[in-house]
Scaffold this motif. Structure first.
Motif, mmCIF file in Angstrom:
data_model
loop_
_atom_site.group_PDB
_atom_site.id
_atom_site.type_symbol
_atom_site.label_atom_id
_atom_site.label_comp_id
_atom_site.label_asym_id
_atom_site.label_seq_id
_atom_site.Cartn_x
_atom_site.Cartn_y
_atom_site.Cartn_z
ATOM 1 N N SER A 27 -2.027 -0.298 -3.889
ATOM 2 C CA SER A 27 -1.473 -1.115 -4.959
ATOM 3 C C SER A 27 -0.227 -0.604 -5.160
ATOM 4 O O SER A 27 0.899 -1.288 -5.366
ATOM 5 C CB SER A 27 -2.086 -1.242 -6.040
ATOM 6 O OG SER A 27 -2.154 -0.015 -6.854
ATOM 7 N N SER A 28 0.119 0.890 -5.337
ATOM 8 C CA SER A 28 1.630 1.449 -5.527
ATOM 9 C C SER A 28 2.324 1.265 -4.189
ATOM 10 O O SER A 28 3.738 0.722 -4.519
ATOM 11 C CB SER A 28 1.315 2.954 -5.911
ATOM 12 O OG SER A 28 2.410 3.321 -5.867
ATOM 13 N N VAL A 29 1.738 1.238 -3.112
ATOM 14 C CA VAL A 29 2.752 1.211 -1.825
ATOM 15 C C VAL A 29 2.929 -0.664 -1.709
ATOM 16 O O VAL A 29 4.101 -0.623 -1.346
ATOM 17 C CB VAL A 29 1.969 1.363 -0.665
ATOM 18 C CG1 VAL A 29 2.612 0.852 0.659
ATOM 19 C CG2 VAL A 29 1.564 2.988 -0.525
ATOM 20 N N VAL A 30 2.130 -1.377 -2.225
ATOM 21 C CA VAL A 30 2.326 -2.775 -2.118
ATOM 22 C C VAL A 30 3.606 -3.116 -3.169
ATOM 23 O O VAL A 30 4.571 -4.011 -3.003
ATOM 24 C CB VAL A 30 1.257 -3.523 -2.462
ATOM 25 C CG1 VAL A 30 1.539 -5.166 -2.703
ATOM 26 C CG2 VAL A 30 0.136 -3.262 -1.644
ATOM 27 N N LEU A 31 3.522 -2.491 -4.465
ATOM 28 C CA LEU A 31 4.559 -2.725 -5.499
ATOM 29 C C LEU A 31 6.020 -2.311 -4.882
ATOM 30 O O LEU A 31 7.046 -2.849 -5.164
ATOM 31 C CB LEU A 31 3.975 -1.882 -6.603
ATOM 32 C CG LEU A 31 2.954 -2.572 -7.515
ATOM 33 C CD1 LEU A 31 2.681 -1.971 -8.812
ATOM 34 C CD2 LEU A 31 3.349 -4.111 -7.968
ATOM 35 N N TRP A 32 5.886 -0.937 -4.268
ATOM 36 C CA TRP A 32 7.232 -0.344 -4.109
ATOM 37 C C TRP A 32 7.731 -1.289 -2.561
ATOM 38 O O TRP A 32 8.871 -1.437 -2.698
ATOM 39 C CB TRP A 32 6.870 0.917 -3.122
ATOM 40 C CG TRP A 32 7.221 2.041 -4.099
ATOM 41 C CD1 TRP A 32 6.233 2.790 -4.856
ATOM 42 C CD2 TRP A 32 8.330 2.425 -4.728
ATOM 43 N NE1 TRP A 32 6.637 3.703 -5.728
ATOM 44 C CE2 TRP A 32 7.877 3.518 -5.923
ATOM 45 C CE3 TRP A 32 9.650 1.938 -4.807
ATOM 46 C CZ2 TRP A 32 9.076 4.143 -6.500
ATOM 47 C CZ3 TRP A 32 10.671 2.662 -5.655
ATOM 48 C CH2 TRP A 32 10.367 3.613 -6.348
ATOM 49 N N SER A 33 6.899 -1.880 -1.923
ATOM 50 C CA SER A 33 7.382 -2.766 -0.508
ATOM 51 C C SER A 33 7.981 -3.860 -1.213
ATOM 52 O O SER A 33 8.873 -4.612 -0.540
ATOM 53 C CB SER A 33 6.339 -3.179 0.215
ATOM 54 O OG SER A 33 5.497 -4.051 -0.325
#
Length: 275
Positions: A27-33
């Motif tokens: 979820s952190s990666v999705v938010l950063w993207s």
């Protein structure tokens, strides 16, 4: 009653912890993207959008965003992974069958040789291979990167495929031979269908390993071969948004392969194979 509530709360806590460990980083990666602006101490992005995705997918050009199109690196990664998987499994399946069924001398030593590239640190191995690849004209070329991926992937292809063949009882082959089947017919009509789930797992591991292989590509592919892991490595130091987009793009083929595996090899299909 109190004990039941205690067990329910404990199960809920374990499930929440599992979801946090598995989904939390993703979820952190999705938010950063999708984060355009995300500065400390804010918990969530202050501004979101698809600008980095559009830039990475070549849908727009914005020099203010430190991102490039990933299509060339994506095509290079897919070509290398597909070729490496085909060649690796073509070599691994006969070798695995021989290791599983024949009483070969020094069989344990032969299996150990496949494990050796993973036992030692990979950097010194690739550094020592670089002069050899340069002399052969393979350094910095797509065929050279394919060859190094094949060497890395043979471990998974051979070990997992050997286990797949070993799991099949030998009396099934004997039964087929007793009713007149040749060795070739027994291999293709009995062993291969029964070993197919294990061989597919081996193929998926080989493909994912090649798709995410970085060290060998870095030492033997630079400066002319750029794959997605190398692009991710170069972006991770200065641009979290672009690096997150690349990480999710790398995740998609792996997930598709896993879903395809689950859909093709359902329990009822596996049960019908042995009939």
């Amino acid at each position: 009653m109190g004990i039941k509530w205690y067990k329910l709360i404990l199960k809920a806590f374990i499930a929440a912890l599992f979801l946090f460990i598995v989904i939390g980083p993703l979820s952190s990666v999705v938010l950063w993207s999708i984060a355009i602006k995300w500065y400390w101490p804010h918990v969530l992005p202050q501004e979101i959008g698809l600008a980095y995705w559009k830039q990475a997918l070549g849908l727009q050009r914005d020099w203010a965003i430190a991102a490039v199109s990933i299509w060339d690196a994506f095509k290079a990664s897919m070509i290398v992974a597909v070729v490496a998987t085909i060649v690796t499994m073509t070599l691994a399946i006969p070798a695995a069958y021989a290791l599983a069924r024949f009483h070969l001398p020094f069989k344990a030593l032969f299996l150990l040789l496949f494990l050796m590239p993973k036992v030692f640190p990979q950097q010194p191995i690739f550094v020592n291979l670089l002069p050899v690849f340069t002399r052969w004209g393979l350094a910095g070329t797509l065929p050279g990167v394919m060859l190094i991926h094949i060497l890395v992937c043979l471990l998974f292809g051979t070990w997992i495929s050997t286990s797949a063949f070993k799991a099949i009882p030998e009396f099934l082959e004997e039964a087929a031979r007793s009713v007149g089947a040749t060795k070739w017919q027994t291999f293709w009509r009995i062993l291969m269908p029964l070993a197919a789930p294990g061989l597919l797992v081996s193929t998926v591991f080989v493909f994912v390993t090649s798709l995410t292989e970085f060290t060998g590509t870095f030492f033997l592919g630079l400066p002319f071969v750029t794959t997605l892991p190398m692009l991710l490595y170069s972006a991770s130091g200065y641009n979290m948004q672009f690096a997150s987009v690349l990480a999710l793009v790398l995740l998609v083929p792996s997930l598709l392969f896993m879903v395809m595996t689950e859909r093709i090899f359902r329990p009822e299909y596996l049960g019908s194979v042995g009939r």
